[in-house]
Design a protein around this motif. Sequence first.
Motif, PDB file in Angstrom:
ATOM      1  N   LEU A 260     -14.870  -1.266  76.583  1.00  0.00           N
ATOM      2  CA  LEU A 260     -15.458  -2.768  77.314  1.00  0.00           C
ATOM      3  C   LEU A 260     -15.094  -3.723  76.197  1.00  0.00           C
ATOM      4  N   TYR A 261     -15.420  -3.661  75.038  1.00  0.00           N
ATOM      5  CA  TYR A 261     -15.310  -4.717  74.046  1.00  0.00           C
ATOM      6  C   TYR A 261     -15.014  -4.023  72.994  1.00  0.00           C
ATOM      7  N   PRO A 262     -13.673  -3.840  72.405  1.00  0.00           N
ATOM      8  CA  PRO A 262     -12.903  -3.280  71.478  1.00  0.00           C
ATOM      9  C   PRO A 262     -13.355  -3.926  70.179  1.00  0.00           C
ATOM     10  N   LYS A 263     -13.703  -5.281  70.018  1.00  0.00           N
ATOM     11  CA  LYS A 263     -14.103  -5.962  68.836  1.00  0.00           C
ATOM     12  C   LYS A 263     -15.564  -6.232  68.660  1.00  0.00           C
ATOM     13  N   ALA A 264     -16.298  -5.408  69.536  1.00  0.00           N
ATOM     14  CA  ALA A 264     -17.881  -5.725  69.408  1.00  0.00           C
ATOM     15  C   ALA A 264     -18.613  -4.593  68.591  1.00  0.00           C
ATOM     16  N   LYS A 265     -19.754  -5.129  67.899  1.00  0.00           N
ATOM     17  CA  LYS A 265     -20.491  -4.010  67.363  1.00  0.00           C
ATOM     18  C   LYS A 265     -21.793  -3.760  67.671  1.00  0.00           C
ATOM     19  N   ILE A 266     -22.293  -2.646  67.661  1.00  0.00           N
ATOM     20  CA  ILE A 266     -23.718  -2.353  68.118  1.00  0.00           C
ATOM     21  C   ILE A 266     -24.488  -2.314  66.909  1.00  0.00           C
ATOM     22  N   GLN A 267     -25.562  -3.072  66.961  1.00  0.00           N
ATOM     23  CA  GLN A 267     -26.570  -3.064  65.762  1.00  0.00           C
ATOM     24  C   GLN A 267     -27.629  -1.985  66.297  1.00  0.00           C
ATOM     25  N   TRP A 268     -28.067  -1.097  65.641  1.00  0.00           N
ATOM     26  CA  TRP A 268     -29.334  -0.167  66.200  1.00  0.00           C
ATOM     27  C   TRP A 268     -30.259  -0.719  65.427  1.00  0.00           C
ATOM     28  N   ASP A 269     -31.289  -1.473  66.257  1.00  0.00           N
ATOM     29  CA  ASP A 269     -32.621  -1.939  65.363  1.00  0.00           C
ATOM     30  C   ASP A 269     -33.696  -1.032  65.549  1.00  0.00           C
ATOM     31  N   VAL A 270     -33.738   0.017  64.657  1.00  0.00           N
ATOM     32  CA  VAL A 270     -34.674   1.208  64.747  1.00  0.00           C
ATOM     33  C   VAL A 270     -35.953   0.875  63.940  1.00  0.00           C
ATOM     34  N   VAL A 271     -37.003   0.925  64.561  1.00  0.00           N
ATOM     35  CA  VAL A 271     -38.087   0.953  63.532  1.00  0.00           C
ATOM     36  C   VAL A 271     -39.048   1.890  63.649  1.00  0.00           C
TER      37      VAL A 271
END
Length: 475
Positions: free
Chosen positions: A105-116
């Motif tokens: 969907l968004y080739p230039k996007a990044k997913i940042q997984w904020d896991v605590v």
Amino acid sequence: MKLKGWSALASVLLLTTVMSACGSNNNDGGNSAGTNNGAANNGAANAGTNDGAATNDGAATNDGATNAPAANDKEFTIRVGAWFLDERPYMVQFKKDVEEAYAKLYPKAKIQWDVVLGATYFDKLKAQFASGSAPDVIFYQGADIAASGNLADLSGEPWVNRLTDGAKKDMQTHSGGKTYGVPMGLSIGGGVWYNKKIFSDLSITPPKTAQELFDAADKIKASGKTPITLGFKDQWTAQMFFTNWLNSYTIDNPTLGKDVYDGKVKIADDATIQKVYTNFEQMKEKGYFNKNAISIDWPQSGQMFASGEAAMIVQGPWMPGANVDNITKGGFDKFDIGFFPLASDDGKVAMTLGSNEALGVNAKTELMQESKDLVNLITTSDIISPFMAGDGALTSFTDVSVTYADPAMNEVQAAVDGSTVLTSQFISYLPASAVTNMLDSLTKVVSGVKFNPGDLKAAQSSLEKDKATVVLPAE
């Protein structure tokens, strides 16, 4: 499956059993639900902090998403908050699948997984909501979050019409007639897991009444095995056992919780409540429990079951995975496990059912459409079905089937189908202080003290004192 009494289960089923379990041990098995726990809060016990940004440079077909936009070149980083996404294979695969589908969907996007890790996540999330810095897409637990105003209304999203009847009534993801989150699978509040080899060797069939459970326990004890292992050092395990059994007895008295809350019935005077305590008293007197029942915790009781020393254990849907892990680590002989619910004297069964993890969108995100698109693709079968399987959860979507590694989960589904399903229970009408008093009385019985209904007067006093803290289930 007969639906009855749908209301706020999440605060009881999930946060009290699930989170307590994960927080108390490091063995959460294939489902660990949680910080719940080896128990229904998924594997926070092993979850480390992972706040790095994952680049979506893979391309995967997202054939389940509907109304998805065409790929565009917008560059952005979208944050996803969670407390349970650790390094177990199915969790790693889930993140990979999400990243690859989102890249379509968004080739230039990044997913940042904020896991605590664990409960710390929820403390941080509360502060983030207050400061306006919460993640764009949020995994959460608790009906209070759905009703807080911090989540976007997702009622118009395409996946909402695909929810099962049970998922549509899930109070952790719905409030005021609106949908605020995705139920990432439905979980039972617990039941009895048993060693199929021991049952087969002793010609025992899964009990369908309380008396049949006692009869089975007699045979198991006579064989030299412990019938049921308890880890009541972790009080949430005592609550799970007690409430699961009480639920089945309250089928004939469905307003008991509300009647107690309204003052029409006193806790210490109710015959239904007393019956469950006398059941435990009978089991203790006959030696059906391990002698160290109140001094060992959930992981130790799980190891006792895995070793073959005990034939039964009362736990949640994470038990199949946890047992495999215990057998492997302990070097014990492998065996198949089965499942049956706790029944009343006349064989009636009620089971709680509600979502474990829920997934919503920050109402204040600057990436509203991008966040909704991410949530939408997570609901596709290719992504959510393996997640549910690893979680030991029942499906929350009409078009998503789940294949479990352990066939015992099919027995769980059959038990749910044949029971009265609740999303609230007796203790939903009590303040935490009163529940603690009732569990203290149960612990005394399991330690060998004769049951005295007068001991429950402390719970009644706590109810009257702390009644204002109770958030009543929706009618």
